[in-house]
Write a protein that holds these residues in place. Sequence first.
Motif, PDB file in Angstrom:
ATOM      1  N   SER A 146       0.826  -1.206   0.000  1.00 44.52           N
ATOM      2  CA  SER A 146       0.000   0.000   0.000  1.00 44.52           C
ATOM      3  C   SER A 146       0.862   1.258   0.000  1.00 44.52           C
ATOM      4  O   SER A 146       0.544   2.244  -0.687  1.00 44.52           O
ATOM      5  CB  SER A 146      -0.925  -0.007   1.218  1.00 44.52           C
ATOM      6  N   ARG A 156       2.215   1.737  -3.500  1.00 49.25           N
ATOM      7  CA  ARG A 156       1.192   2.283  -4.388  1.00 49.25           C
ATOM      8  C   ARG A 156       0.967   3.760  -4.106  1.00 49.25           C
ATOM      9  O   ARG A 156       0.757   4.557  -5.036  1.00 49.25           O
ATOM     10  CB  ARG A 156      -0.107   1.503  -4.205  1.00 49.25           C
ATOM     11  N   SER A 157       0.992   4.141  -2.831  1.00 45.71           N
ATOM     12  CA  SER A 157       0.796   5.548  -2.481  1.00 45.71           C
ATOM     13  C   SER A 157       1.918   6.417  -3.041  1.00 45.71           C
ATOM     14  O   SER A 157       1.677   7.515  -3.559  1.00 45.71           O
ATOM     15  CB  SER A 157       0.727   5.688  -0.961  1.00 45.71           C
ATOM     16  N   ARG A 193       3.812   5.703  -5.680  1.00 43.24           N
ATOM     17  CA  ARG A 193       3.663   5.758  -7.138  1.00 43.24           C
ATOM     18  C   ARG A 193       2.537   6.712  -7.541  1.00 43.24           C
ATOM     19  O   ARG A 193       2.663   7.476  -8.514  1.00 43.24           O
ATOM     20  CB  ARG A 193       3.386   4.354  -7.684  1.00 43.24           C
ATOM     21  N   ALA A 194       1.428   6.693  -6.785  1.00 48.45           N
ATOM     22  CA  ALA A 194       0.312   7.576  -7.109  1.00 48.45           C
ATOM     23  C   ALA A 194       0.697   9.042  -6.910  1.00 48.45           C
ATOM     24  O   ALA A 194       0.350   9.908  -7.728  1.00 48.45           O
ATOM     25  CB  ALA A 194      -0.894   7.224  -6.234  1.00 48.45           C
TER      26      ALA A 194
END
Length: 498
Positions: free
Chosen positions: A233, A236-237, A239-240
């Motif tokens: 998670s 992903r955070s 990368r976002a």
Amino acid sequence: MPLEMFGVPWLMDMLDVASWVTFSFWTIDIPLHFFFGIQLEGALELRPCELARIYLRSWFWLDVMVVLIDIFVFLLEAVLVSGMDGTVFRSARYLRVLRLLRLFRLIRVFKLTRELTLLANRFLSTHAFMVMKIVAGLSMMIAMNHLIACSWYGLASMSDGESWVSVMGLKPEEASFADAYAASMHWALTQFTPATNNIAPISGLERFFAIWIILLAMGVFSSFIGSITTTVSSLRSIRAEHSAKQSKLLQFFIERDLSVDLFSKVQEALRREGAFKVRSSEKEVDLMRGIPERFKIQLHEEMYALTLVKFQFWPDRMKEEDQFLIRLICHEAMEEAAAPPGQDVFLPGSDCAQAYIMQTGVMSYQAKEHQLVECTGEKNSCLCMITLWADWYTRGRLTALNELCYYVIVDAEAFCTACVNFGGSIFSHLQIFGIFLVGHIEVLDEQHLMVTDLPDEKILEELKQRAISFADFARAAKRTIGNWVEGSTNMNSFTGGN
């Protein structure tokens, strides 16, 4: 070591040699701890009595236990080899189990956890560090299942009755080491995951062992899955967030109809900047704010003192009281900075209120149409020195080349304040040197000669020697005038008395 449960001859021979090597290491390591100095509360502790007290209260008993386990195992091996009468010790199977006690050595690995974390934070990016955490978690799971698989096989092989090993036909004389280990590892992994297997406990001891492994797996596997989920998670955070920043940048260029060529250059500069990890600055370490001021002064002195003396205006011989000024300048006026490849530190025509000293890396300096000059920590390391004595604007461009560069900023106002208030005997030298330097640059300007932010080292050395001579002459003249005034006062007093 757990593979000893499988009774592989070549592995047993290799482990015997390794056991003697490690036994020798631990035996020598224990007395050395009573003499090797350690860092304790910011100070180097070298007193043998204090070192002994610290060691006895920390790792001494674990180290002794490790050595005693080795001695105990060696004695049992000697009893087995000598052929002495015995019921338990004659069995090589039980001896293999006792050898597993040496796994207590792994407890000392926890001492390396902090050091390994610091190294990972220093050399790995945030993305790489998180990936490493996932790999480390998987490795720990595999290592744990390795221990369980070997114990599961060893438990069955020690049984004289029926066991899962005999039922599956995996006894040493019936199956190879690879087949036996693969079956054991498969059973261990299925206890941690919802998977099927055709191996079941036969005896009561095997069933009791399997129950405890299932209870262990419930806690360990859920914790492992939670850790993996949290790490993924976080990735992903990150990368976002990166994608959102890239979209904002693209939107900025599109809305203003800027050129694609400029956008490509900006993207390349940002990519190169993100490829280098800058070391932590003092402001980023929150705990540094709470330490006593005297420790901050010592910290800044160790960080900047050797860099500060790169300025060529310091006298060749400095008195002991001058060290206070050096310490104060390091604490009040200096700050570290970094420039990734391609980053401009300053450009021509900028108002300059600070001097720059190179530490590591290579930068290029160019003044107008002149040739590029490389600036490193050893050569051409000081720039904009004149700003310590006069108002200044930069005459050239300083840019980091193909590597991350670290440099130190010296604030001109804080430098002058420290010198005026606490300069002592060195203040007159700095004042005279500054007058000479400013005068030299004014002459160059009047003659329309090129003036750069990078002073000529030969000129600086000449100005420094002139300042030293002038300061010595001024002090001698001051002493002479003082003696003359004192003599005149004494003569007047004597005449008035008569």
